[in-house]
Design a protein around this motif. Sequence first.
Motif, PDB file in Angstrom:
ATOM      1  N   VAL A  37       0.866  -1.185   0.000  1.00  0.00           N
ATOM      2  CA  VAL A  37       0.000   0.000   0.000  1.00  0.00           C
ATOM      3  C   VAL A  37       0.900   1.232   0.000  1.00  0.00           C
ATOM      4  O   VAL A  37       1.750   1.390   0.875  1.00  0.00           O
ATOM      5  N   ALA A  38       0.705   2.097  -0.995  1.00  0.00           N
ATOM      6  CA  ALA A  38       1.504   3.319  -1.116  1.00  0.00           C
ATOM      7  C   ALA A  38       0.573   4.493  -1.369  1.00  0.00           C
ATOM      8  O   ALA A  38      -0.572   4.324  -1.795  1.00  0.00           O
ATOM      9  N   SER A  39       1.083   5.692  -1.097  1.00  0.00           N
ATOM     10  CA  SER A  39       0.292   6.896  -1.352  1.00  0.00           C
ATOM     11  C   SER A  39       1.213   8.039  -1.712  1.00  0.00           C
ATOM     12  O   SER A  39       2.403   8.012  -1.434  1.00  0.00           O
ATOM     13  N   ASN A  40       0.626   9.046  -2.357  1.00  0.00           N
ATOM     14  CA  ASN A  40       1.344  10.270  -2.656  1.00  0.00           C
ATOM     15  C   ASN A  40       0.497  11.423  -2.127  1.00  0.00           C
ATOM     16  O   ASN A  40      -0.563  11.688  -2.683  1.00  0.00           O
ATOM     17  N   PRO A  41       0.883  12.039  -1.048  1.00  0.00           N
ATOM     18  CA  PRO A  41       2.140  11.889  -0.324  1.00  0.00           C
ATOM     19  C   PRO A  41       2.116  10.646   0.562  1.00  0.00           C
ATOM     20  O   PRO A  41       1.069  10.133   0.914  1.00  0.00           O
ATOM     21  N   SER A  42       3.318  10.178   0.916  1.00  0.00           N
ATOM     22  CA  SER A  42       3.406   9.027   1.809  1.00  0.00           C
ATOM     23  C   SER A  42       3.109   9.478   3.237  1.00  0.00           C
ATOM     24  O   SER A  42       3.018  10.667   3.520  1.00  0.00           O
ATOM     25  N   GLY A  43       2.942   8.521   4.121  1.00  0.00           N
ATOM     26  CA  GLY A  43       2.656   8.848   5.510  1.00  0.00           C
ATOM     27  C   GLY A  43       1.176   8.914   5.839  1.00  0.00           C
ATOM     28  O   GLY A  43       0.804   9.265   6.953  1.00  0.00           O
ATOM     29  N   LEU A  44       0.310   8.588   4.877  1.00  0.00           N
ATOM     30  CA  LEU A  44      -1.119   8.555   5.157  1.00  0.00           C
ATOM     31  C   LEU A  44      -1.445   7.277   5.927  1.00  0.00           C
ATOM     32  O   LEU A  44      -0.822   6.247   5.711  1.00  0.00           O
ATOM     33  N   THR A  45      -2.420   7.346   6.801  1.00  0.00           N
ATOM     34  CA  THR A  45      -2.875   6.124   7.456  1.00  0.00           C
ATOM     35  C   THR A  45      -3.957   5.511   6.574  1.00  0.00           C
ATOM     36  O   THR A  45      -4.672   6.217   5.857  1.00  0.00           O
ATOM     37  N   PHE A  46      -4.037   4.186   6.609  1.00  0.00           N
ATOM     38  CA  PHE A  46      -5.054   3.514   5.820  1.00  0.00           C
ATOM     39  C   PHE A  46      -5.753   2.445   6.651  1.00  0.00           C
ATOM     40  O   PHE A  46      -5.198   1.902   7.588  1.00  0.00           O
ATOM     41  N   LYS A  47      -6.996   2.212   6.282  1.00  0.00           N
ATOM     42  CA  LYS A  47      -7.818   1.181   6.915  1.00  0.00           C
ATOM     43  C   LYS A  47      -8.420   0.358   5.786  1.00  0.00           C
ATOM     44  O   LYS A  47      -8.878   0.901   4.781  1.00  0.00           O
ATOM     45  N   VAL A  48      -8.408  -0.972   5.943  1.00  0.00           N
ATOM     46  CA  VAL A  48      -8.954  -1.873   4.926  1.00  0.00           C
ATOM     47  C   VAL A  48     -10.183  -2.564   5.508  1.00  0.00           C
ATOM     48  O   VAL A  48     -10.114  -3.172   6.570  1.00  0.00           O
ATOM     49  N   ASP A 130      -0.906  -6.787  -6.862  1.00  0.00           N
ATOM     50  CA  ASP A 130       0.219  -6.744  -5.925  1.00  0.00           C
ATOM     51  C   ASP A 130       0.235  -5.493  -5.058  1.00  0.00           C
ATOM     52  O   ASP A 130       0.788  -5.499  -3.973  1.00  0.00           O
ATOM     53  N   ASP A 131      -0.349  -4.394  -5.562  1.00  0.00           N
ATOM     54  CA  ASP A 131      -0.277  -3.163  -4.778  1.00  0.00           C
ATOM     55  C   ASP A 131      -1.477  -2.244  -5.014  1.00  0.00           C
ATOM     56  O   ASP A 131      -2.202  -2.368  -5.983  1.00  0.00           O
ATOM     57  N   VAL A 132      -1.634  -1.331  -4.064  1.00  0.00           N
ATOM     58  CA  VAL A 132      -2.632  -0.268  -4.125  1.00  0.00           C
ATOM     59  C   VAL A 132      -1.860   1.035  -4.028  1.00  0.00           C
ATOM     60  O   VAL A 132      -1.061   1.214  -3.108  1.00  0.00           O
ATOM     61  N   ASN A 133      -2.049   1.929  -4.988  1.00  0.00           N
ATOM     62  CA  ASN A 133      -1.381   3.230  -4.987  1.00  0.00           C
ATOM     63  C   ASN A 133      -2.441   4.316  -4.955  1.00  0.00           C
ATOM     64  O   ASN A 133      -3.248   4.428  -5.871  1.00  0.00           O
ATOM     65  N   PHE A 134      -2.425   5.109  -3.898  1.00  0.00           N
ATOM     66  CA  PHE A 134      -3.386   6.195  -3.773  1.00  0.00           C
ATOM     67  C   PHE A 134      -2.670   7.509  -4.007  1.00  0.00           C
ATOM     68  O   PHE A 134      -1.713   7.844  -3.328  1.00  0.00           O
ATOM     69  N   GLY A 135      -3.161   8.260  -4.994  1.00  0.00           N
ATOM     70  CA  GLY A 135      -2.658   9.605  -5.245  1.00  0.00           C
ATOM     71  C   GLY A 135      -3.764  10.571  -4.888  1.00  0.00           C
ATOM     72  O   GLY A 135      -4.922  10.325  -5.194  1.00  0.00           O
ATOM     73  N   GLY A 136      -3.441  11.649  -4.209  1.00  0.00           N
ATOM     74  CA  GLY A 136      -4.461  12.605  -3.798  1.00  0.00           C
ATOM     75  C   GLY A 136      -5.331  13.027  -4.963  1.00  0.00           C
ATOM     76  O   GLY A 136      -4.838  13.379  -6.017  1.00  0.00           O
ATOM     77  N   GLN A 137      -6.613  12.953  -4.777  1.00  0.00           N
ATOM     78  CA  GLN A 137      -7.567  13.316  -5.819  1.00  0.00           C
ATOM     79  C   GLN A 137      -8.007  14.769  -5.638  1.00  0.00           C
ATOM     80  O   GLN A 137      -8.190  15.231  -4.522  1.00  0.00           O
ATOM     81  N   PRO A 138      -8.227  15.500  -6.732  1.00  0.00           N
ATOM     82  CA  PRO A 138      -8.752  16.850  -6.601  1.00  0.00           C
ATOM     83  C   PRO A 138     -10.152  16.817  -5.990  1.00  0.00           C
ATOM     84  O   PRO A 138     -10.917  15.903  -6.238  1.00  0.00           O
ATOM     85  N   MET A 139     -10.463  17.834  -5.183  1.00  0.00           N
ATOM     86  CA  MET A 139     -11.793  17.919  -4.583  1.00  0.00           C
ATOM     87  C   MET A 139     -12.825  18.319  -5.634  1.00  0.00           C
ATOM     88  O   MET A 139     -13.957  17.897  -5.589  1.00  0.00           O
ATOM     89  N   ALA A 140     -12.422  19.146  -6.601  1.00  0.00           N
ATOM     90  CA  ALA A 140     -13.309  19.560  -7.686  1.00  0.00           C
ATOM     91  C   ALA A 140     -12.437  19.960  -8.864  1.00  0.00           C
ATOM     92  O   ALA A 140     -11.287  20.327  -8.701  1.00  0.00           O
ATOM     93  N   SER A 141     -13.000  19.904 -10.048  1.00  0.00           N
ATOM     94  CA  SER A 141     -12.230  20.221 -11.239  1.00  0.00           C
ATOM     95  C   SER A 141     -13.141  20.886 -12.262  1.00  0.00           C
ATOM     96  O   SER A 141     -14.278  20.477 -12.444  1.00  0.00           O
ATOM     97  N   VAL A 142     -12.609  21.927 -12.923  1.00  0.00           N
ATOM     98  CA  VAL A 142     -13.347  22.638 -13.959  1.00  0.00           C
ATOM     99  C   VAL A 142     -12.418  22.779 -15.154  1.00  0.00           C
ATOM    100  O   VAL A 142     -11.266  23.170 -15.013  1.00  0.00           O
ATOM    101  N   THR A 143     -12.929  22.462 -16.345  1.00  0.00           N
ATOM    102  CA  THR A 143     -12.128  22.593 -17.558  1.00  0.00           C
ATOM    103  C   THR A 143     -12.840  23.547 -18.508  1.00  0.00           C
ATOM    104  O   THR A 143     -14.052  23.482 -18.681  1.00  0.00           O
ATOM    105  N   HIS A 144     -12.052  24.447 -19.082  1.00  0.00           N
ATOM    106  CA  HIS A 144     -12.578  25.427 -20.033  1.00  0.00           C
ATOM    107  C   HIS A 144     -11.631  25.452 -21.214  1.00  0.00           C
ATOM    108  O   HIS A 144     -10.511  24.975 -21.132  1.00  0.00           O
ATOM    109  N   ASP A 145     -12.052  26.055 -22.327  1.00  0.00           N
ATOM    110  CA  ASP A 145     -11.218  26.102 -23.531  1.00  0.00           C
ATOM    111  C   ASP A 145      -9.845  26.703 -23.257  1.00  0.00           C
ATOM    112  O   ASP A 145      -8.855  26.293 -23.850  1.00  0.00           O
ATOM    113  N   SER A 146      -9.781  27.687 -22.380  1.00  0.00           N
ATOM    114  CA  SER A 146      -8.517  28.378 -22.152  1.00  0.00           C
ATOM    115  C   SER A 146      -7.663  27.730 -21.057  1.00  0.00           C
ATOM    116  O   SER A 146      -6.587  28.210 -20.759  1.00  0.00           O
TER     117      SER A 146
END
Length: 168
Positions: A37-48, A130-146
Motif C-alpha cells: 500500500v503506497a500513497s502520494n504523499p506518503s505517511g497517510l494512514t489507511f484502513k482496509v 500486488d499493490d494499491v497506490n493512492f494519489g491525492g484526488q482533486p476535490m473539484a475540477s473545472v475545464t474550459h477552452d482556455s
Amino acid sequence: MNPFRIRSFTTAASVGVALLCSNCATVFNRTTQPVRVASNPSGLTFKVTDKEGVVVGNGTTPGEVRLKTSSNYFVPAAYIFTFSKNGKVVGSQVLTARVSGWYAGNILIGGLIGLVIVDPLTGAMYTLPDDVNFGGQPMASVTHDSGSLQFVSIDQLDGEQRARLARL
C-alpha cells in the motif's frame, strides 16, 4: 527389468501427476496474498474493510497487508482502502480479486475436482493485484477552452506548490 513393473510405475506416475495438476490454482496460488500500500504523499494512514464493513487491516503508507483472495465459494474478495491524514479521510480506493490464470489449467488438464471444488473452496482460483497506490484526488475540477482549474486540499500540495500560493 520386468515390463509389468515398468507399466505399473508409468501408470502410477501418470495418475499422480494428474491428481497434482487437477487443482492448478491451489498449487500455484495462495489463499492470502500480501498487498503493498503506497500513497502520494506518503505517511497517510489507511484502513482496509471487507464487503461487510469489517476492518481486516490497517497501517501507514508505505505499508503492506495480507488479504484473503476469496470471501466465499465462487465469490472473489473485495476490499475498500480508506486513506486519512490527521484523522481526516482524504480518499478511498476499491480492490477486487480477479480469476487467476492458473485456474484455467483445470480446464486444459481436465481437473473437474479442482475446477468446481478445490480451487473455489480454498479461494485459490482468485488473485489480488500486488499493490494499491493512492494519489491525492482533486476535490473539484473545472475545464474550459482556455485552461483548467482544480480545487484541492492544501494537504495534497508539496512544499514547492505551497510556496507559490498567494493569500487572497
